[in-house]
Design a protein around this motif. Sequence first.
Motif, PDB file in Angstrom:
ATOM      1  N   UNK A   1       0.843  -1.184   0.000  1.00 13.59           N
ATOM      2  CA  UNK A   1       0.000   0.000   0.000  1.00 13.59           C
ATOM      3  C   UNK A   1       0.889   1.249   0.000  1.00 13.59           C
ATOM      4  N   UNK A   2       0.320   2.314  -0.572  1.00 10.64           N
ATOM      5  CA  UNK A   2       1.033   3.587  -0.596  1.00 10.64           C
ATOM      6  C   UNK A   2       0.092   4.696  -0.141  1.00 10.64           C
ATOM      7  N   UNK A   3       0.682   5.760   0.368  1.00 13.14           N
ATOM      8  CA  UNK A   3      -0.101   6.929   0.778  1.00 13.14           C
ATOM      9  C   UNK A   3       0.311   8.104  -0.096  1.00 13.14           C
ATOM     10  N   UNK A   4      -0.685   8.775  -0.680  1.00 12.62           N
ATOM     11  CA  UNK A   4      -0.457   9.985  -1.463  1.00 12.62           C
ATOM     12  C   UNK A   4      -1.353  11.062  -0.872  1.00 12.62           C
ATOM     13  N   UNK A   5      -0.729  12.159  -0.499  1.00 10.89           N
ATOM     14  CA  UNK A   5      -1.437  13.220   0.228  1.00 10.89           C
ATOM     15  C   UNK A   5      -2.157  12.579   1.408  1.00 10.89           C
ATOM     16  N   UNK A   6      -3.471  12.671   1.443  1.00 14.61           N
ATOM     17  CA  UNK A   6      -4.261  12.174   2.569  1.00 14.61           C
ATOM     18  C   UNK A   6      -4.916  10.825   2.307  1.00 14.61           C
ATOM     19  N   UNK A   7      -4.651  10.198   1.163  1.00 10.80           N
ATOM     20  CA  UNK A   7      -5.352   8.966   0.791  1.00 10.80           C
ATOM     21  C   UNK A   7      -4.410   7.774   0.679  1.00 10.80           C
ATOM     22  N   UNK A   8      -4.967   6.582   0.910  1.00  8.64           N
ATOM     23  CA  UNK A   8      -4.210   5.344   0.827  1.00  8.64           C
ATOM     24  C   UNK A   8      -4.692   4.533  -0.365  1.00  8.64           C
ATOM     25  N   UNK A   9      -3.736   3.975  -1.097  1.00 10.50           N
ATOM     26  CA  UNK A   9      -4.007   3.199  -2.301  1.00 10.50           C
ATOM     27  C   UNK A   9      -3.402   1.808  -2.160  1.00 10.50           C
ATOM     28  N   UNK A  10      -4.049   0.841  -2.778  1.00 14.26           N
ATOM     29  CA  UNK A  10      -3.588  -0.542  -2.749  1.00 14.26           C
ATOM     30  C   UNK A  10      -3.177  -0.975  -4.157  1.00 14.26           C
ATOM     31  N   UNK A  11      -2.202  -1.892  -4.285  1.00 15.94           N
ATOM     32  CA  UNK A  11      -1.792  -2.348  -5.622  1.00 15.94           C
ATOM     33  C   UNK A  11      -2.982  -2.887  -6.409  1.00 15.94           C
ATOM     34  N   UNK A  12      -3.019  -2.577  -7.716  1.00 18.60           N
ATOM     35  CA  UNK A  12      -4.159  -2.956  -8.552  1.00 18.60           C
ATOM     36  C   UNK A  12      -3.732  -3.615  -9.863  1.00 18.60           C
ATOM     37  N   UNK A  13      -2.865  -2.965 -10.637  1.00 17.26           N
ATOM     38  CA  UNK A  13      -2.409  -3.511 -11.922  1.00 17.26           C
ATOM     39  C   UNK A  13      -0.886  -3.414 -11.949  1.00 17.26           C
ATOM     40  N   UNK A  14      -0.229  -4.577 -12.124  1.00 14.79           N
ATOM     41  CA  UNK A  14       1.236  -4.552 -12.093  1.00 14.79           C
ATOM     42  C   UNK A  14       1.824  -4.188 -13.454  1.00 14.79           C
ATOM     43  N   UNK A  15       3.125  -3.911 -13.429  1.00 11.33           N
ATOM     44  CA  UNK A  15       3.830  -3.439 -14.624  1.00 11.33           C
ATOM     45  C   UNK A  15       3.751  -4.437 -15.774  1.00 11.33           C
ATOM     46  N   UNK A  16       3.794  -5.739 -15.489  1.00 15.21           N
ATOM     47  CA  UNK A  16       3.748  -6.737 -16.568  1.00 15.21           C
ATOM     48  C   UNK A  16       2.383  -6.746 -17.257  1.00 15.21           C
ATOM     49  N   UNK A  17       1.303  -6.531 -16.514  1.00 15.67           N
ATOM     50  CA  UNK A  17      -0.033  -6.447 -17.114  1.00 15.67           C
ATOM     51  C   UNK A  17      -0.139  -5.216 -18.014  1.00 15.67           C
ATOM     52  N   UNK A  18       0.420  -4.117 -17.560  1.00 11.33           N
ATOM     53  CA  UNK A  18       0.401  -2.881 -18.345  1.00 11.33           C
ATOM     54  C   UNK A  18       1.192  -3.083 -19.631  1.00 11.33           C
TER      55      UNK A  18
END
Length: 179
Positions: A1-18
């Motif tokens: 998980x990562x935090x940007x500003x005030x929000x938390x995000x969870x992994x969704x699409x990895x680099x190989x899928x992209x």
Amino acid sequence: MIKIHDLTFTPFIDKSQIDSAISKMAEKIQKDYAGKTPVFLGVLNGAFPFVAALTQKISGNCEVEFTKLRSYAGTQTTQQVQELIGVNNLKGRDVIVLEDIVDTGHTLTKIINILENQEVSSYKIATLFYKPEAYHQNHSLDYIGIEIPNKFIVGFGLDYDGLGRNLPEVYQLIETQHD
């Protein structure tokens, strides 16, 4: 998980899928434009990594142009699209619009109006990410990388208030913290 500003995000699409999605799009575009020199029109700021990754997979001649439009404030669309950087003369050219994401389609409508006013020979739309639940327009999307649910995402060019574009994969907003 990562935090940007005030929000938390969870992994969704990895680099190989992209990368896989971009490779498939590049193959289709290459077949459709064999013997032609298309102009790839990237929509800044979000599409810059997509434009770079896709055009590197195209063999043969192509050109790259950019336009800059804005329709988001924070995690919400403003429903209004501002043109911040216009396009050069594309009259008579075959244009492929490269969007990082298509959700409501308001930005896409603005771009299509610009292309029609420029009297391009043809245009097609390529989007790396597509939110079919959010899309409210009748414009056809010619090349779609990955269909996703109507959730807010960051990474691979997509941002939250200016941050997160540099992430090589995509993260999804954890919903419980934001209404």
